[in-house]
Scaffold this active site. Structure first.
Site, mmCIF file in Angstrom:
data_model
loop_
_atom_site.group_PDB
_atom_site.id
_atom_site.type_symbol
_atom_site.label_atom_id
_atom_site.label_comp_id
_atom_site.label_asym_id
_atom_site.label_seq_id
_atom_site.Cartn_x
_atom_site.Cartn_y
_atom_site.Cartn_z
ATOM 1 N N ASP A 76 -5.533 5.098 5.795
ATOM 2 C CA ASP A 76 -5.636 3.943 4.896
ATOM 3 C C ASP A 76 -6.403 2.816 5.581
ATOM 4 O OD1 ASP A 76 -5.138 2.513 2.508
ATOM 5 O OD2 ASP A 76 -3.390 1.523 3.394
ATOM 6 N N SER A 99 0.811 -1.214 0.000
ATOM 7 C CA SER A 99 0.000 0.000 0.000
ATOM 8 C C SER A 99 0.849 1.271 0.000
ATOM 9 C CB SER A 99 -0.949 0.017 1.203
ATOM 10 O OG SER A 99 -0.228 -0.137 2.413
ATOM 11 N N ASP A 137 -7.513 5.069 20.299
ATOM 12 C CA ASP A 137 -8.725 5.189 19.490
ATOM 13 C C ASP A 137 -8.742 6.570 18.838
ATOM 14 O OD1 ASP A 137 -11.281 5.413 18.486
ATOM 15 O OD2 ASP A 137 -12.275 4.651 20.290
ATOM 16 N N LYS A 181 -8.982 6.202 2.345
ATOM 17 C CA LYS A 181 -9.479 5.104 1.510
ATOM 18 C C LYS A 181 -10.998 5.075 1.536
ATOM 19 C CE LYS A 181 -7.502 1.054 1.723
ATOM 20 N NZ LYS A 181 -7.080 -0.272 2.238
ATOM 21 N N GLY A 191 2.076 0.244 9.106
ATOM 22 C CA GLY A 191 2.959 1.400 9.047
ATOM 23 C C GLY A 191 3.537 1.761 7.693
ATOM 24 N N SER A 192 3.004 1.213 6.604
ATOM 25 C CA SER A 192 3.590 1.507 5.295
ATOM 26 C C SER A 192 3.398 2.976 4.908
ATOM 27 C CB SER A 192 2.990 0.601 4.214
ATOM 28 O OG SER A 192 1.599 0.798 4.105
ATOM 29 N N TRP A 193 2.230 3.550 5.216
ATOM 30 C CA TRP A 193 2.026 4.973 4.910
ATOM 31 C C TRP A 193 2.879 5.850 5.816
ATOM 32 C CZ3 TRP A 193 -3.324 7.026 2.982
ATOM 33 C CH2 TRP A 193 -3.652 6.366 1.793
ATOM 34 N N ASP A 247 -3.043 4.210 15.862
ATOM 35 C CA ASP A 247 -3.761 2.960 15.588
ATOM 36 C C ASP A 247 -4.041 2.254 16.900
ATOM 37 O OD1 ASP A 247 -4.022 1.150 12.739
ATOM 38 O OD2 ASP A 247 -4.317 0.094 14.631
#
Length: 298
Positions: free
Chosen positions: A119, A25, A94, A159, A53-55, A78
């Site tokens: 995302d 992603s 949250d 997204k 954690g890719s973004w 997250d």
């Protein structure tokens, strides 16, 4: 990222591992940035629903590592734990809780964010109407925090699942942003309902001060913002139903780049190669299941 035979032949999947991205992603956000120049002049950014954690990796590489590091403040939020990333402050919390907003503002020194992205997505059921509804609620939850932390003129990317009633969400977002664009990166499979809403130029509503309250629903949160009726679908029999917006659709990414829907034959010695994950799960569900089995609970 799994290890199915399709994944092994998905070049985005393999390239993500080869380049050190935690998930494929990352290429979606990179292609969105190529199209919209999302990170221009960005010093403070928030990545919501960030795990694995890719973004956040993209934000680190494209903002933190390319600017004066002491000026850059990046936050990832997250509910799931996430392994550290250079330049990223991780909050396990949250996104709808007031304390989360307070913590972000503390990290930013009371300054607003330039950019917010999400995302996040629910576990899909395959029932498209249900999946679209749940995803739209997740977007509205992210939008709650965004309206509290984003500066005027800032950008929000999230997204979405395109479906029959997605134009209702476009309409609501158009009250809050100067431009609302539906974008489909080439790294996103064409067979998927997934797309990304790029909202540019945040314009706070006059006489409305957003305030997070964990006891309020998203519908109650946006009361008074006058961004459109939440009960549109129930009121379509009215003489003058609310106007619904069709957002511009843009395909992102070089047409000569890898096709995300294609599988490619691996050459030579790589044919049976299996690449290890970049980031192992920090709290995989199977560990809890094994512990419950030991205790005789399952």
């Amino acid at each position: 990222m799994g290890k199915s035979s399709k994944d092994k032949r998905d070049l985005y999947y393999r390239k993500a591992k080869e380049d050190g991205w935690r998930a494929r992603s990352a290429f979606k956000l990179l292609q969105l940035d190529e199209e919209f120049d999302l990170f221009k002049d960005v010093k403070r950014a928030v990545d919501l629903c960030a795990a694995p954690g890719s973004w956040s990796q993209v934000l680190s590489r494209e903002i933190y590592q390319k600017r004066h590091k002491e000026e850059v403040k990046l936050v990832a939020v997250d509910l799931q734990p996430m392994s550290p990333i250079e330049g990223i402050t991780t909050i396990q919390a949250d996104i709808t809780h007031p304390k989360t907003l307070q913590k972000i503002l503390e990290i930013f020194g009371g300054e607003p964010a330039d950019f917010v992205c999400s995302d996040g997505a629910p576990d899909v059921t395959g029932l498209h109407d249900l999946d679209e509804y749940i995803q739209s609620q997740l977007i509205l939850a992210a939008l709650q925090l965004t309206t509290c932390v984003l500066k005027p003129g800032g950008t929000f990317v999230a997204k979405i699942f395109r479906g029959r009633d997605i134009d209702l969400l476009y309409s609501q977002l158009s009250y809050l942003f100067e431009k609302v664009i539906c974008a489909k990166p080439r790294a996103s499979r064409g067979t998927s309902l997934e797309a990304f809403i790029v909202c540019i130029g945040y314009k706070p509503r006059e006489d409305w001060v957003p305030s997070l309250d964990s006891n309020k629903s998203t519908e109650e949160f946006f009361e008074g913002a006058n961004i459109g009726r939440s009960g549109n679908l129930e009121r379509l029999d009215m003489p003058d139903p609310e106007e619904r917006l069709i957002a511009n659709f843009i395909a992102c990414g070089d047409l000569n780049s890898v096709d995300s829907d294609a599988t490619y034959t691996l050459a030579g010695s790589d044919k049976k190669a299996s690449l290890d994950p970049i980031q192992m799960p920090t709290a995989p569900p199977y560990k809890k299941a094994l512990e419950m089995k030991r205790q005789g609970k399952i």
